[in-house]
Design a protein around this motif. Structure first.
Motif, PDB file in Angstrom:
ATOM      1  N   VAL A  44       0.842  -1.199   0.000  1.00 31.64           N
ATOM      2  CA  VAL A  44       0.000   0.000   0.000  1.00 31.64           C
ATOM      3  C   VAL A  44       0.876   1.248   0.000  1.00 31.64           C
ATOM      4  O   VAL A  44       1.864   1.329   0.758  1.00 31.64           O
ATOM      5  N   PHE A  45       0.503   2.209  -0.853  1.00 32.58           N
ATOM      6  CA  PHE A  45       1.210   3.485  -0.970  1.00 32.58           C
ATOM      7  C   PHE A  45       0.178   4.611  -0.988  1.00 32.58           C
ATOM      8  O   PHE A  45      -0.962   4.417  -1.443  1.00 32.58           O
ATOM      9  N   THR A  46       0.575   5.796  -0.527  1.00 36.10           N
ATOM     10  CA  THR A  46      -0.324   6.945  -0.560  1.00 36.10           C
ATOM     11  C   THR A  46       0.348   8.137  -1.224  1.00 36.10           C
ATOM     12  O   THR A  46       1.572   8.298  -1.168  1.00 36.10           O
ATOM     13  N   TYR A  47      -0.498   8.962  -1.828  1.00 34.54           N
ATOM     14  CA  TYR A  47      -0.060  10.174  -2.525  1.00 34.54           C
ATOM     15  C   TYR A  47      -1.081  11.254  -2.171  1.00 34.54           C
ATOM     16  O   TYR A  47      -2.285  11.080  -2.409  1.00 34.54           O
ATOM     17  N   THR A  48      -0.632  12.373  -1.567  1.00 35.10           N
ATOM     18  CA  THR A  48      -1.562  13.367  -1.031  1.00 35.10           C
ATOM     19  C   THR A  48      -1.315  14.732  -1.662  1.00 35.10           C
ATOM     20  O   THR A  48      -0.170  15.203  -1.721  1.00 35.10           O
ATOM     21  N   THR A  49      -2.400  15.363  -2.112  1.00 34.13           N
ATOM     22  CA  THR A  49      -2.340  16.713  -2.666  1.00 34.13           C
ATOM     23  C   THR A  49      -3.186  17.647  -1.811  1.00 34.13           C
ATOM     24  O   THR A  49      -4.028  17.208  -1.015  1.00 34.13           O
ATOM     25  N   LEU A  50      -2.977  18.957  -1.991  1.00 38.15           N
ATOM     26  CA  LEU A  50      -3.740  19.980  -1.285  1.00 38.15           C
ATOM     27  C   LEU A  50      -4.541  20.793  -2.283  1.00 38.15           C
ATOM     28  O   LEU A  50      -4.011  21.230  -3.295  1.00 38.15           O
ATOM     29  N   ASN A  51      -5.819  20.986  -1.996  1.00 42.50           N
ATOM     30  CA  ASN A  51      -6.676  21.766  -2.871  1.00 42.50           C
ATOM     31  C   ASN A  51      -7.615  22.586  -2.011  1.00 42.50           C
ATOM     32  O   ASN A  51      -8.521  22.037  -1.377  1.00 42.50           O
ATOM     33  N   ASN A  52      -7.371  23.908  -1.953  1.00 41.11           N
ATOM     34  CA  ASN A  52      -8.160  24.790  -1.093  1.00 41.11           C
ATOM     35  C   ASN A  52      -8.122  24.338   0.367  1.00 41.11           C
ATOM     36  O   ASN A  52      -9.096  24.481   1.102  1.00 41.11           O
ATOM     37  N   GLY A  53      -6.996  23.756   0.758  1.00 45.06           N
ATOM     38  CA  GLY A  53      -6.887  23.321   2.138  1.00 45.06           C
ATOM     39  C   GLY A  53      -7.401  21.927   2.378  1.00 45.06           C
ATOM     40  O   GLY A  53      -7.225  21.383   3.465  1.00 45.06           O
ATOM     41  N   CYS A  54      -8.056  21.306   1.390  1.00 45.61           N
ATOM     42  CA  CYS A  54      -8.512  19.927   1.519  1.00 45.61           C
ATOM     43  C   CYS A  54      -7.373  18.988   1.147  1.00 45.61           C
ATOM     44  O   CYS A  54      -6.671  19.209   0.159  1.00 45.61           O
ATOM     45  N   LEU A  55      -7.206  17.927   1.927  1.00 47.89           N
ATOM     46  CA  LEU A  55      -6.218  16.913   1.617  1.00 47.89           C
ATOM     47  C   LEU A  55      -6.877  15.848   0.752  1.00 47.89           C
ATOM     48  O   LEU A  55      -7.885  15.255   1.135  1.00 47.89           O
ATOM     49  N   ASN A  56      -6.337  15.612  -0.439  1.00 45.10           N
ATOM     50  CA  ASN A  56      -6.835  14.575  -1.342  1.00 45.10           C
ATOM     51  C   ASN A  56      -5.796  13.471  -1.411  1.00 45.10           C
ATOM     52  O   ASN A  56      -4.718  13.664  -1.971  1.00 45.10           O
ATOM     53  N   THR A  57      -6.113  12.310  -0.844  1.00 45.98           N
ATOM     54  CA  THR A  57      -5.158  11.215  -0.751  1.00 45.98           C
ATOM     55  C   THR A  57      -5.572  10.076  -1.679  1.00 45.98           C
ATOM     56  O   THR A  57      -6.703   9.587  -1.619  1.00 45.98           O
ATOM     57  N   PHE A  58      -4.646   9.665  -2.551  1.00 41.46           N
ATOM     58  CA  PHE A  58      -4.826   8.470  -3.368  1.00 41.46           C
ATOM     59  C   PHE A  58      -4.135   7.313  -2.650  1.00 41.46           C
ATOM     60  O   PHE A  58      -2.939   7.388  -2.365  1.00 41.46           O
TER      61      PHE A  58
END
Length: 293
Positions: free
Chosen positions: A165-179
């Motif tokens: 398992v791996f994760t990749y996290t981005t920020l968008n308007n302060g929301c954390l979007n994790t794949f």
């Protein structure tokens, strides 16, 4: 505005007085729009920036409106502020500044991703599993302990078979979007162009010298190089022929001690069991007719 007053008497004598009236615009444009914005939201519900309308009764040209956004978010806060500012300016340089602050609560949204690779397929680029809009400058994180990745590259030869398992996290308007990507590493690396539907198994063997159905054959998978083991039984369940690495060369001959004459089995119905090694095909069984006609 300059006004000249001329005063005359009955004899035609005149006198003039000049007065100057200065009109100065010192008031900024007035807001026409209704500012209906929330004061507190979660990050996924931050509204769109509205377009505000202003007017100025003293300006000949349209009012100039500039928008600016600032935030207190640095990437770690659970609660932060967004500050929106509209500055309306008229011809005389008068300004009307409208400011609204929204208190934002952060969230983390997780999108599951799945993949599978053979252990012999070579290096795996985790970025290949992301949507096209994702940023390749953000680093992947290995959730499974004992796994090493460099620049998003995962080497399956360094691990055992199983799920990773791996994760990749981005920020968008302060929301954390994790794949969250789960990759299954397996060893089913050889895929041959052969299957059960490709098999062609003899239904009858008639070794009478006419060149037709002279031998019991298992065909259709020659290019795959499978090893074929067969057993042939009579109607009583006795094995009358058996071969490992069968070469399509049985023509009804019986082994020593079998029922029949001159080394040949009697005419009738027999039954085969075929085991195609390392093919993924389950053992096959069926009837075949042995005769001389």
């Amino acid at each position: 505005i300059t006004v000249t007053y001329t005063v005359a008497d009955d004899c035609g004598n005149t006198s003039q007085l000049t007065a100057t009236l200065t009109l100065e615009d010192s008031t900024g444009p007035a807001l026409l729009s209704t500012l209906d914005l929330p004061s507190s939201v979660i990050c996924s519900n931050v509204p769109e920036v509205p377009q505000l309308d202003f007017e100025d009764t003293c300006s000949l040209n349209p009012v100039t409106v500039e928008f600016n956004e600032t935030t207190t978010f640095t990437g770690e806060e659970e609660i932060y502020d967004i500050i929106w500012t509209w500055t309306a300016t008229d011809d005389c340089g008068n300004e009307n500044v409208i400011t609204h602050t929204i208190n934002v609560i952060t969230e983390n949204f997780t999108t599951p991703l799945e993949g599978e690779k053979c252990i012999e397929d070579g290096l795996i680029d985790l970025y290949d599993y992301l949507p096209e809009v994702s940023d390749n400058t953000i680093e992947w994180v290995a959730v499974t302990e004992g796994v090493t990745i460099i620049d998003g590259i995962f080497d399956p030869l360094e691990v055992e078979l199983g799920d990773y398992v791996f994760t990749y996290t981005t920020l968008n308007n302060g929301c954390l979007n994790t794949f969250e990507l789960t990759i299954t590493i397996h060893d089913d690396c050889t895929v041959l162009p052969c299957g059960e539907d490709d098999l062609k198994i003899s239904k009858a063997v008639t070794p009478n010298g006419d060149a037709y159905n002279e031998f019991f054959t298992v065909g259709g998978v020659e290019e795959c190089g499978f090893i074929i083991d067969i057993k042939i039984f009579n109607r009583f369940g006795d094995i009358v022929y058996e071969s490992r690495d069968y070469q399509n060369n049985w023509n009804g001959q019986s082994p020593s001690g079998s029922v029949g004459s001159a080394g040949r089995l009697p005419n009738g119905t027999y039954y085969y069991v075929i085991d195609i090694k390392d093919s993924g095909i389950k053992p096959l069984a069926g009837p075949l007719y042995l005769g001389t006609k």
